[in-house]
Design a protein around this motif. Structure first.
Motif, PDB file in Angstrom:
ATOM      1  N   ALA A 216       0.819  -1.202   0.000  1.00  0.00           N
ATOM      2  CA  ALA A 216       0.000   0.000   0.000  1.00  0.00           C
ATOM      3  C   ALA A 216       0.856   1.257   0.000  1.00  0.00           C
ATOM      4  O   ALA A 216       0.479   2.282  -0.580  1.00  0.00           O
ATOM      5  N   SER A 217       2.019   1.204   0.624  1.00  0.00           N
ATOM      6  CA  SER A 217       2.868   2.392   0.694  1.00  0.00           C
ATOM      7  C   SER A 217       3.282   2.867  -0.698  1.00  0.00           C
ATOM      8  O   SER A 217       3.372   4.076  -0.939  1.00  0.00           O
ATOM      9  N   THR A 218       3.522   1.951  -1.611  1.00  0.00           N
ATOM     10  CA  THR A 218       3.819   2.346  -2.988  1.00  0.00           C
ATOM     11  C   THR A 218       2.593   2.957  -3.649  1.00  0.00           C
ATOM     12  O   THR A 218       2.698   3.912  -4.438  1.00  0.00           O
ATOM     13  N   GLN A 219       1.411   2.438  -3.317  1.00  0.00           N
ATOM     14  CA  GLN A 219       0.185   2.988  -3.887  1.00  0.00           C
ATOM     15  C   GLN A 219      -0.087   4.421  -3.421  1.00  0.00           C
ATOM     16  O   GLN A 219      -0.743   5.188  -4.126  1.00  0.00           O
ATOM     17  N   PHE A 220       0.397   4.778  -2.244  1.00  0.00           N
ATOM     18  CA  PHE A 220       0.211   6.155  -1.791  1.00  0.00           C
ATOM     19  C   PHE A 220       0.728   7.130  -2.846  1.00  0.00           C
ATOM     20  O   PHE A 220       0.106   8.153  -3.128  1.00  0.00           O
ATOM     21  N   HIS A 221       1.887   6.819  -3.410  1.00  0.00           N
ATOM     22  CA  HIS A 221       2.459   7.679  -4.451  1.00  0.00           C
ATOM     23  C   HIS A 221       1.820   7.378  -5.805  1.00  0.00           C
ATOM     24  O   HIS A 221       1.547   8.295  -6.585  1.00  0.00           O
ATOM     25  N   ALA A 222       1.585   6.087  -6.100  1.00  0.00           N
ATOM     26  CA  ALA A 222       1.061   5.708  -7.413  1.00  0.00           C
ATOM     27  C   ALA A 222      -0.293   6.346  -7.687  1.00  0.00           C
ATOM     28  O   ALA A 222      -0.562   6.813  -8.803  1.00  0.00           O
ATOM     29  N   VAL A 223      -1.160   6.378  -6.688  1.00  0.00           N
ATOM     30  CA  VAL A 223      -2.482   6.994  -6.859  1.00  0.00           C
ATOM     31  C   VAL A 223      -2.335   8.443  -7.280  1.00  0.00           C
ATOM     32  O   VAL A 223      -2.910   8.897  -8.284  1.00  0.00           O
ATOM     33  N   ALA A 224      -1.558   9.204  -6.490  1.00  0.00           N
ATOM     34  CA  ALA A 224      -1.395  10.623  -6.784  1.00  0.00           C
ATOM     35  C   ALA A 224      -0.723  10.828  -8.138  1.00  0.00           C
ATOM     36  O   ALA A 224      -1.155  11.670  -8.943  1.00  0.00           O
ATOM     37  N   ALA A 225       0.324  10.053  -8.411  1.00  0.00           N
ATOM     38  CA  ALA A 225       1.077  10.241  -9.648  1.00  0.00           C
ATOM     39  C   ALA A 225       0.238   9.912 -10.877  1.00  0.00           C
ATOM     40  O   ALA A 225       0.267  10.637 -11.883  1.00  0.00           O
ATOM     41  N   ASN A 226      -0.541   8.816 -10.822  1.00  0.00           N
ATOM     42  CA  ASN A 226      -1.370   8.436 -11.959  1.00  0.00           C
ATOM     43  C   ASN A 226      -2.475   9.442 -12.227  1.00  0.00           C
ATOM     44  O   ASN A 226      -2.707   9.835 -13.376  1.00  0.00           O
TER      45      ASN A 226
ATOM     46  N   TRP B  90      -1.953   5.468   8.377  1.00  0.00           N
ATOM     47  CA  TRP B  90      -1.711   5.193   6.961  1.00  0.00           C
ATOM     48  C   TRP B  90      -2.305   6.266   6.055  1.00  0.00           C
ATOM     49  O   TRP B  90      -1.703   6.607   5.029  1.00  0.00           O
ATOM     50  N   SER B  91      -3.442   6.822   6.389  1.00  0.00           N
ATOM     51  CA  SER B  91      -3.973   7.913   5.573  1.00  0.00           C
ATOM     52  C   SER B  91      -3.109   9.163   5.714  1.00  0.00           C
ATOM     53  O   SER B  91      -2.971   9.946   4.772  1.00  0.00           O
ATOM     54  N   SER B  92      -2.501   9.347   6.883  1.00  0.00           N
ATOM     55  CA  SER B  92      -1.573  10.464   7.062  1.00  0.00           C
ATOM     56  C   SER B  92      -0.355  10.298   6.161  1.00  0.00           C
ATOM     57  O   SER B  92       0.100  11.256   5.509  1.00  0.00           O
ATOM     58  N   LYS B  93       0.181   9.084   6.101  1.00  0.00           N
ATOM     59  CA  LYS B  93       1.331   8.827   5.234  1.00  0.00           C
ATOM     60  C   LYS B  93       0.944   8.977   3.758  1.00  0.00           C
ATOM     61  O   LYS B  93       1.752   9.440   2.934  1.00  0.00           O
ATOM     62  N   ALA B  94      -0.280   8.581   3.418  1.00  0.00           N
ATOM     63  CA  ALA B  94      -0.746   8.730   2.037  1.00  0.00           C
ATOM     64  C   ALA B  94      -0.824  10.199   1.649  1.00  0.00           C
ATOM     65  O   ALA B  94      -0.460  10.583   0.526  1.00  0.00           O
ATOM     66  N   ALA B  95      -1.298  11.033   2.569  1.00  0.00           N
ATOM     67  CA  ALA B  95      -1.368  12.470   2.302  1.00  0.00           C
ATOM     68  C   ALA B  95       0.028  13.050   2.103  1.00  0.00           C
ATOM     69  O   ALA B  95       0.246  13.893   1.222  1.00  0.00           O
ATOM     70  N   GLU B  96       0.982  12.599   2.895  1.00  0.00           N
ATOM     71  CA  GLU B  96       2.369  13.054   2.749  1.00  0.00           C
ATOM     72  C   GLU B  96       2.908  12.677   1.365  1.00  0.00           C
ATOM     73  O   GLU B  96       3.590  13.477   0.712  1.00  0.00           O
ATOM     74  N   ALA B  97       2.609  11.468   0.922  1.00  0.00           N
ATOM     75  CA  ALA B  97       3.083  11.014  -0.386  1.00  0.00           C
ATOM     76  C   ALA B  97       2.458  11.836  -1.507  1.00  0.00           C
ATOM     77  O   ALA B  97       3.113  12.152  -2.510  1.00  0.00           O
ATOM     78  N   ALA B  98       1.178  12.176  -1.353  1.00  0.00           N
ATOM     79  CA  ALA B  98       0.511  12.987  -2.373  1.00  0.00           C
ATOM     80  C   ALA B  98       1.147  14.376  -2.469  1.00  0.00           C
ATOM     81  O   ALA B  98       1.370  14.899  -3.569  1.00  0.00           O
TER      82      ALA B  98
ATOM     83  N   ALA C 171       4.209  15.088  -1.779  1.00  0.00           N
ATOM     84  CA  ALA C 171       5.511  14.897  -2.420  1.00  0.00           C
ATOM     85  C   ALA C 171       5.373  14.735  -3.929  1.00  0.00           C
ATOM     86  O   ALA C 171       6.289  15.082  -4.687  1.00  0.00           O
ATOM     87  N   ALA C 172       4.223  14.208  -4.381  1.00  0.00           N
ATOM     88  CA  ALA C 172       3.983  14.017  -5.807  1.00  0.00           C
ATOM     89  C   ALA C 172       3.524  15.304  -6.486  1.00  0.00           C
ATOM     90  O   ALA C 172       3.383  15.336  -7.710  1.00  0.00           O
ATOM     91  N   GLY C 173       3.287  16.353  -5.700  1.00  0.00           N
ATOM     92  CA  GLY C 173       2.878  17.628  -6.275  1.00  0.00           C
ATOM     93  C   GLY C 173       1.410  17.962  -6.131  1.00  0.00           C
ATOM     94  O   GLY C 173       0.924  18.941  -6.715  1.00  0.00           O
ATOM     95  N   VAL C 174       0.687  17.181  -5.358  1.00  0.00           N
ATOM     96  CA  VAL C 174      -0.738  17.424  -5.131  1.00  0.00           C
ATOM     97  C   VAL C 174      -0.908  18.350  -3.922  1.00  0.00           C
ATOM     98  O   VAL C 174      -0.220  18.196  -2.916  1.00  0.00           O
ATOM     99  N   GLN C 175      -1.820  19.299  -4.038  1.00  0.00           N
ATOM    100  CA  GLN C 175      -2.180  20.133  -2.898  1.00  0.00           C
ATOM    101  C   GLN C 175      -3.266  19.394  -2.112  1.00  0.00           C
ATOM    102  O   GLN C 175      -4.374  19.191  -2.606  1.00  0.00           O
TER     103      GLN C 175
END
Length: 380
Positions: A72-82, A105-113, A115-119
């Protein structure tokens, strides 16, 4: 009762072991560990697993099932990037996405987003001590003419023991009405009733409730990929969902054995009655543990009742004054191990204790846990 990798059914373990030494249909004598992912035998394994997952969740043909790696940790970035790479032309920059941050985990997902450039717009107000979730009526999704790129939630916070699907209708109603909903369902997929069509994208690391570590399932609406990724998007090939869709998840060598065992778990689920069997069973197991914890002197469930997880029961061991006692918790975990129950220590980031009651954990095993809780309580 580990939180992940979690328990697997004995019949699945037996068949998985047999496949290692004897092979599978179409490859007699050739270990599953040695078959080619391009072979007809593996084609059959993947097709069967896909079909069983679609049947269990009633996944329509307008959705794709992707078999990925990285957890799931990879998906945190993959979702935002895709989704960022396929943002509508002329989208306001920076692109906004709404996140329900209900735990670790949702906190880490927000951090990844970010980092991917999402506000990131966190829609739910913060609460004290992370023991509950703010009333969905108080959430603040993005407003204005431009909808967020997507809305994101973690249906069950494995670390914190918080389950949003207990009130799924209110949770979904509190999100932006037109934004596609993305959900991390790593620890409750196939244990809670869901309508896949309410979500644009669901992902789940298999190692909790679906199979062994090494597989990440992604279920997504195909129209999310209708727009090609922008040429300037920084979307790595092996994170691009389109790579997996075009290759039937076989662009490179997949985790063959982990996929095979996950397929066995899906078959086991169907043979036992699917969600009609699993959902009430999960609720009954959790109710038995929460009732025991509340009835004894030295335990305290710490999550507010409306949000208590059915798959990850988080609690504290308390002293005579009702205060959490880490020394007693360590003693309890070791005591349980002498009774052949392992995995009850809480996540290292929050402490306490946690019992993970995934589908492979039987009601009889839950009865043993309740007995051990009572036995330790009487010793104090």
């Amino acid at each position: 009762m580990n939180a992940g990798p979690g328990a697997l059914p004995p019949s699945v373990l037996a068949e998985a072991a047999r496949a290692v030494s004897e092979g599978v249909q179409g490859t007699p004598g050739l270990s599953i560990l040695s078959i080619s992912h391009r072979s007809p035998a593996f084609d059959a394994i993947l097709a069967k697993a896909d079909a069983d997952l679609r049947a269990l969740l009633n996944i329509p043909e307008s959705y794709a099932v992707l078999w990925m790696q990285g957890g799931a940790s990879t998906q945190f970035h993959a979702v935002a990037a895709n989704l960022l790479a396929r943002a509508p032309a002329g989208a306001k920059v920076p692109v906004t996405a709404d996140y329900v941050v209900s735990g670790t985990w949702s906190s880490k997902a927000a951090e990844a987003a970010r980092a991917a450039g999402v506000q990131v717009n966190v829609v739910n107000p913060a609460v004290s001590k992370e023991l509950t979730v703010a009333d969905p009526a108080a959430w603040t999704p993005t407003t204005g003419k431009i909808a967020p790129l997507y809305s994101y939630l973690c249906s069950n916070e494995t670390v914190n023991g918080i389950e949003l699907l207990n009130d799924e209708a209110r949770v979904l109603k509190a999100l932006h009405p037109t934004a596609p909903v993305v959900a991390d369902m790593s620890s409750d997929l196939l244990a809670m009733p869901i309508d896949v069509t309410k979500y644009a994208l669901i992902f789940a690391g298999a190692q909790k409730n679906l199979g062994p570590a090494g597989v990440t399932l992604v279920i997504l609406r195909k129209d999310l990929l209708a727009t090609p990724a922008h040429p300037t998007a920084r979307l790595p090939l092996m994170l691009d969902y389109a790579t997996y869709l075009a290759s039937n998840s076989l662009y490179n060598t997949p985790p063959v054995y982990a996929m095979f065992v996950t397929g066995l778990v899906l078959q086991w689920m169907r043979e036992n009655g699917g969600l009609k069997w699993a959902v009430p069973r999960a609720a009954a197991k959790a109710a038995k543990v929460y009732t025991a914890l509340e009835s004894m002197r030295h335990y305290a469930p710490i999550i507010a009742k409306p949000w208590r997880s059915l798959t990850n029961v988080v609690f504290r061991v308390v002293d005579a004054d009702g205060n959490p006692d880490e020394r007693l918790e360590a003693k309890f975990v070791k005591f349980a191990e002498t009774r052949r129950i392992v995995g009850l220590a809480g996540h290292r980031s929050v402490g306490g204790c946690r019992a993970s009651l995934y589908n492979a954990v039987t009601p009889e095993e839950v009865d043993v846990l309740v007995h051990v809780l009572a036995e330790f309580d009487k010793l104090l």
